[in-house]
Design a protein around this motif. Sequence first.
Motif, short mmCIF file in Angstrom:
data_model
loop_
_atom_site.label_atom_id
_atom_site.label_comp_id
_atom_site.label_asym_id
_atom_site.label_seq_id
_atom_site.Cartn_x
_atom_site.Cartn_y
_atom_site.Cartn_z
N LYS A 1 -11.70 12.84 -8.97
CA LYS A 1 -10.33 12.39 -9.13
C LYS A 1 -10.12 11.02 -8.50
N LEU A 2 -10.63 10.88 -7.28
CA LEU A 2 -10.45 9.64 -6.54
C LEU A 2 -11.06 8.46 -7.28
N ILE B 1 7.43 1.09 -5.83
CA ILE B 1 7.14 2.45 -6.29
C ILE B 1 7.44 2.59 -7.78
N VAL C 1 0.94 6.60 -6.83
CA VAL C 1 -0.27 7.30 -7.23
C VAL C 1 -0.09 8.81 -7.01
N TYR C 2 0.48 9.16 -5.86
CA TYR C 2 0.71 10.58 -5.61
C TYR C 2 1.64 11.18 -6.66
N PRO D 1 0.82 -1.21 0.00
CA PRO D 1 0.00 0.00 0.00
C PRO D 1 0.86 1.27 0.00
N LEU D 2 1.92 1.27 0.82
CA LEU D 2 2.79 2.45 0.87
C LEU D 2 3.35 2.76 -0.52
N PHE E 1 0.50 3.74 -3.15
CA PHE E 1 -0.04 5.07 -2.89
C PHE E 1 0.99 6.15 -3.19
N CYS E 2 2.25 5.86 -2.87
CA CYS E 2 3.30 6.83 -3.17
C CYS E 2 3.36 7.08 -4.68
N PHE F 1 -9.29 5.04 -8.87
CA PHE F 1 -9.57 3.67 -8.45
C PHE F 1 -10.35 2.87 -9.49
N TYR G 1 -1.09 13.16 -8.74
CA TYR G 1 -1.29 14.42 -8.03
C TYR G 1 -0.17 15.43 -8.22
#
Lengths: 309, 284
Positions: free
Chosen positions: B183-184, B158, B93-94, B86-87, B90-91, B188, B98
């Motif tokens: 966005k979310l 990553i 994804v950011y 997950p870390l 998500f990293c 997903f 984003y």
Amino acid sequence: MIITDTENTAAKVLTKELHCGNKSGRILEKGMKALFFLCACVSVAAVVVICVFMFAKGCPAIAKIGVKEFLLGSDWSPRNVPASYGIFPMIVGSLYCTAGAIIIGVPIGLMTAVFMAKFCPKKLFKWLMPPINLLAGIPSIVYGFFGMVVVVPLIRNVFGGTGNSVLTVSIILGIMILPTIVGMSVSALQAVPDSYYEGAVALGATHERAVATVVFPAAKSGILASVILAVGRAIGETMAVIMIAGNSPIIPESMLDGVRTLTGNIVIEMSYAEGLHYDALIGTGVVLFVFILLLNLCFNLITGRKDKG
Amino acid sequence: MSVMSDKMRTYRSHPMSLVFNILTKIAVTLTIGIFVLIVGYVIIKGVPYLKPSLFSANYTSDNCSMLPAIANTFIMLLAALVIAAPLGIFCAVYLVEYAKKGNRFVRLIRLTTETLSGIPSIVYGLFGNMFFVLALNWKLSMLSGACTLAIMVLPLIIRSTEEALKSVDDSFREGSYGLGAGKLRTIFVIVLPPAISGILSGVILAMGRIFGETAALIYTAGTVAKYAGLSDSGRTLAIHMYSLSNEGLHMNEASATAVVLLVVVLLLNGLASLAAKKLSKGGN
């Protein structure tokens, strides 16, 4: 292809108006964004914490032993009274083994990369590349085992001595860095524009000469980067090395003498080290860590320059 | 035939070209040969010793059973991936969805992930011993080991997730925004599904590294040959093999363990490249 910033903002505004009008939706969007951001921070935090812990624990120990004594002292006998902590033999050992690995691994790796990138028929490429990549996946403990049961007896029978030697370590490390060198160099060679090659051939060079004197130099920054990465892998390798190195903390006088590397020093003595001895092992780790950070810096300088130029 | 003789004529007047050509062929033969030699030797040497007693329920110094070690390895895999996946995802994804391209924070993260992937596993082991085992007082335990490994495989996950997300065409995102998704939801429902095989390839690669890791685990998870819970010390299969070959008394059992280790790691790597291939096909 790329969403420009204005489009991005437009999309954001639209999204907000359309779907996040309700409060909970907006909170969810904001909250998840914060979560993603936090996860992104973890790798930064990890590097910071690792650096802080290594240096905070290792540097005082080095200072206590004495910088000169620690780095240049050639006597490592932590169980003597008074104990002496000189890691110079290990630094030299690590450098010897890494140099040996480079001498063995780089020519083979680069020649293999040249063949794969420029001489290899496409059909063959599909069959030859996976095994080379799989070399990178073999665990270091298996390399060590292979070295122990195959290379060590071989060296013992051919050259004499115990077989646990700088040469043995260099051979195994040379094999271990092959996939790193081949993988990166192949992409570097393939990235050179075809016009370079065509120009050289048009001027009358043979296929091989065009590759060796025009394409290869044009890919040199990528190739250099692969070698630096390989040096990092060789100097940091632990388990494979301690199984075949002999591990006595003495500066080796010939290629057939046993050797102890920085990494080996840590693993072998960690299990019973206490007090200053433990801290001295962390200090050994700090020296290794500084080597790696310097290599990383070189790597970044080279790849950074490539991106700009 | 005429092509061949043409070639021979060129080589006769340029002998260095011929030498260079032959050298590259020797190098390739060596590289592939070494791979075949290592895999072949380990398998031929080890398979005869794969006896049922090696898989008996409990470890004794007589049977050297690897079953506890295998069970521990799966716990270790699961625990490390639960933290790291997950870390890492998500990293990424950011970074891709984003952050503005090329801003300072993105460059900082890229620098740190590169640094992390360059750090040798023994330094992770040292750090894990200092931080998780001693400073947080988790003792030698599977949890300490899993956290150490999670940091170690983070850059792998990553990077592959980043590549996978980047390969999703922007028209997907635009279409989703155009239809009014947030966005979310876009991330997903629209972006992550086509990227899944690339992400999976990174996760599987990470599994391979965890499976074969020794140096980072000896002084964080320890070497006890028992079924271990998260707070107990326990050896994974790679450490099991190291202990066996280090004692020098059980070389046959060690070579049998090497077979299991090698086959699983090669399978995982093959699976990872298969997943990656699927991604590149889906992208086109």
